[in-house]
Design a protein around this motif. Structure first.
Motif, mmCIF file in Angstrom:
data_model
loop_
_atom_site.group_PDB
_atom_site.id
_atom_site.type_symbol
_atom_site.label_atom_id
_atom_site.label_comp_id
_atom_site.label_asym_id
_atom_site.label_seq_id
_atom_site.Cartn_x
_atom_site.Cartn_y
_atom_site.Cartn_z
ATOM 1 N N SER A 171 -15.153 16.090 -14.991
ATOM 2 C CA SER A 171 -15.244 16.040 -13.524
ATOM 3 C C SER A 171 -16.656 16.338 -13.031
ATOM 4 N N SER A 172 -17.617 16.472 -13.956
ATOM 5 C CA SER A 172 -19.005 16.771 -13.571
ATOM 6 C C SER A 172 -19.851 15.512 -13.650
ATOM 7 N N GLY A 173 -20.651 15.277 -12.650
ATOM 8 C CA GLY A 173 -21.594 14.169 -12.699
ATOM 9 C C GLY A 173 -22.763 14.507 -13.604
ATOM 10 N N TRP A 174 -23.427 13.487 -14.139
ATOM 11 C CA TRP A 174 -24.544 13.718 -15.047
ATOM 12 C C TRP A 174 -25.792 14.105 -14.267
ATOM 13 N N GLU A 175 -26.459 15.141 -14.736
ATOM 14 C CA GLU A 175 -27.714 15.581 -14.153
ATOM 15 C C GLU A 175 -28.764 15.682 -15.255
ATOM 16 N N SER A 176 -30.027 15.590 -14.861
ATOM 17 C CA SER A 176 -31.104 15.618 -15.850
ATOM 18 C C SER A 176 -31.476 17.031 -16.284
ATOM 19 N N SER A 177 -30.938 18.043 -15.611
ATOM 20 C CA SER A 177 -31.212 19.418 -16.025
ATOM 21 C C SER A 177 -30.071 20.320 -15.572
ATOM 22 N N GLY A 178 -29.965 21.480 -16.217
ATOM 23 C CA GLY A 178 -28.917 22.413 -15.853
ATOM 24 C C GLY A 178 -29.116 23.754 -16.522
ATOM 25 N N LEU A 179 -28.256 24.706 -16.159
ATOM 26 C CA LEU A 179 -28.337 26.069 -16.681
ATOM 27 C C LEU A 179 -27.108 26.381 -17.531
ATOM 28 N N ILE A 180 -27.325 27.177 -18.564
ATOM 29 C CA ILE A 180 -26.257 27.704 -19.406
ATOM 30 C C ILE A 180 -26.335 29.219 -19.327
ATOM 31 N N VAL A 181 -25.240 29.872 -18.952
ATOM 32 C CA VAL A 181 -25.239 31.320 -18.754
ATOM 33 C C VAL A 181 -24.156 31.949 -19.634
ATOM 34 N N VAL A 182 -24.576 32.880 -20.489
ATOM 35 C CA VAL A 182 -23.656 33.543 -21.419
ATOM 36 C C VAL A 182 -23.871 35.048 -21.308
ATOM 37 N N GLY A 183 -22.778 35.791 -21.211
ATOM 38 C CA GLY A 183 -22.865 37.234 -21.033
ATOM 39 C C GLY A 183 -23.143 37.993 -22.310
ATOM 40 N N PRO A 184 -23.251 39.319 -22.213
ATOM 41 C CA PRO A 184 -23.564 40.171 -23.358
ATOM 42 C C PRO A 184 -22.308 40.575 -24.121
ATOM 43 N N GLU A 185 -22.487 41.356 -25.185
ATOM 44 C CA GLU A 185 -21.339 41.977 -25.833
ATOM 45 C C GLU A 185 -20.644 42.865 -24.804
ATOM 46 N N GLY A 186 -19.348 42.749 -24.687
ATOM 47 C CA GLY A 186 -18.631 43.464 -23.634
ATOM 48 C C GLY A 186 -18.464 42.629 -22.383
ATOM 49 N N ASP A 187 -19.114 41.467 -22.358
ATOM 50 C CA ASP A 187 -18.976 40.481 -21.280
ATOM 51 C C ASP A 187 -19.610 40.978 -19.965
ATOM 52 N N PHE A 188 -19.627 40.090 -18.996
ATOM 53 C CA PHE A 188 -20.086 40.430 -17.656
ATOM 54 C C PHE A 188 -19.082 41.371 -16.985
#
Length: 236
Positions: A171-188
């Motif tokens: 359901s996401s349109g294609w973009e030429s750039s983006g962000l990936i966000v991942v939390g720490p041990e224990g999560d956000f």
């Protein structure tokens, strides 16, 4: 440096070329600067302090890939070489940048460690023959990330029990750039997740199991790189 130009190679690169790769005079090599410039040449001479490289042609400029993924991960507290592995794999997979994310449960990362991770980054770039280096950014707090998420058209946030990533991509349109966000041990914390999603991050799941920080980062990045390649082919 143009054809016929000579450059002196010393220090760590000299040691790597002569002691690890066992290169000698008249061996052909390629030099790159991490900015897309590639030069074919050969080793003209070697002495105790360094070697002289002579260019056999003018440098070639290779343009970066079309899709740019910028990774923000809470890996400041990882132990036992796990952060090194994360940096190495992000470099190999083609992340445009990697930023240590400081969170409530992973609030610091030492400057000495950031310097070491930059060396890991450069070693991985040479190993996988990546012409455009992955940028290692200074650490950023979640509050400092919110504006970047708001400005990005695609920002994926890895969270447990969220919509599966592949389903979200349909359901996401294609973009030429983006962000990936991942939390720490224990999560956000719940507030951090809420703030990121209010800024525009898309919450995505990576399967039924709880993943380590480095595993989640690589799984998300690898999937998005493959998806980007397929979308780029469809739009070209």
């Amino acid at each position: 440096m143009l054809q016929g130009g000579v450059v002196r190679v010393q220090g760590d690169e000299f040691w790597h070329m002569t002691k690890v790769l066992r290169l000698r005079a008249n061996d052909r090599v390629e030099l790159f600067n991490g900015k897309g410039s590639l030069i074919q040449g050969l080793i003209q001479s070697v002495d105790r302090s360094g070697l002289d490289f002579v260019a056999l042609e003018d440098p070639k400029l290779v343009l970066p890939q079309n899709t740019q993924w910028h990774v923000f991960a809470g890996f400041g507290t990882l132990k036992g070489g796990r952060a090194d592995w994360l940096v190495e794999k992000c470099t190999e997979l083609g992340a445009s940048s990697l930023t240590p994310l400081l969170t409530e449960r992973s609030p610091t990362i030492s400057e000495n460690r950031v310097d070491r991770l930059q060396r890991v980054n450069m070693a991985a770039a040479k190993q996988c023959q990546r012409l455009h280096e992955m940028i290692m950014n200074p650490p950023v707090k979640v509050d400092g990330l919110l504006a970047l998420v708001a400005q990005s058209k695609l920002a994926f946030l890895a969270t447990a029990e969220a919509t599966p990533l592949v389903s979200a991509l349909t359901s996401s349109g294609w973009e030429s750039s983006g962000l990936i966000v991942v939390g720490p041990e224990g999560d956000f914390t719940e507030k951090e997740v809420s703030d990121l999603m209010e800024a525009g991050a898309i919450s995505v799941g990576l399967g039924p199991h709880r993943l380590r920080v480095e595993t989640a980062t690589v799984a998300l990045l690898a999937t998005l790189m493959l998806w980007s390649d397929s979308q780029k082919a469809c739009h070209s």
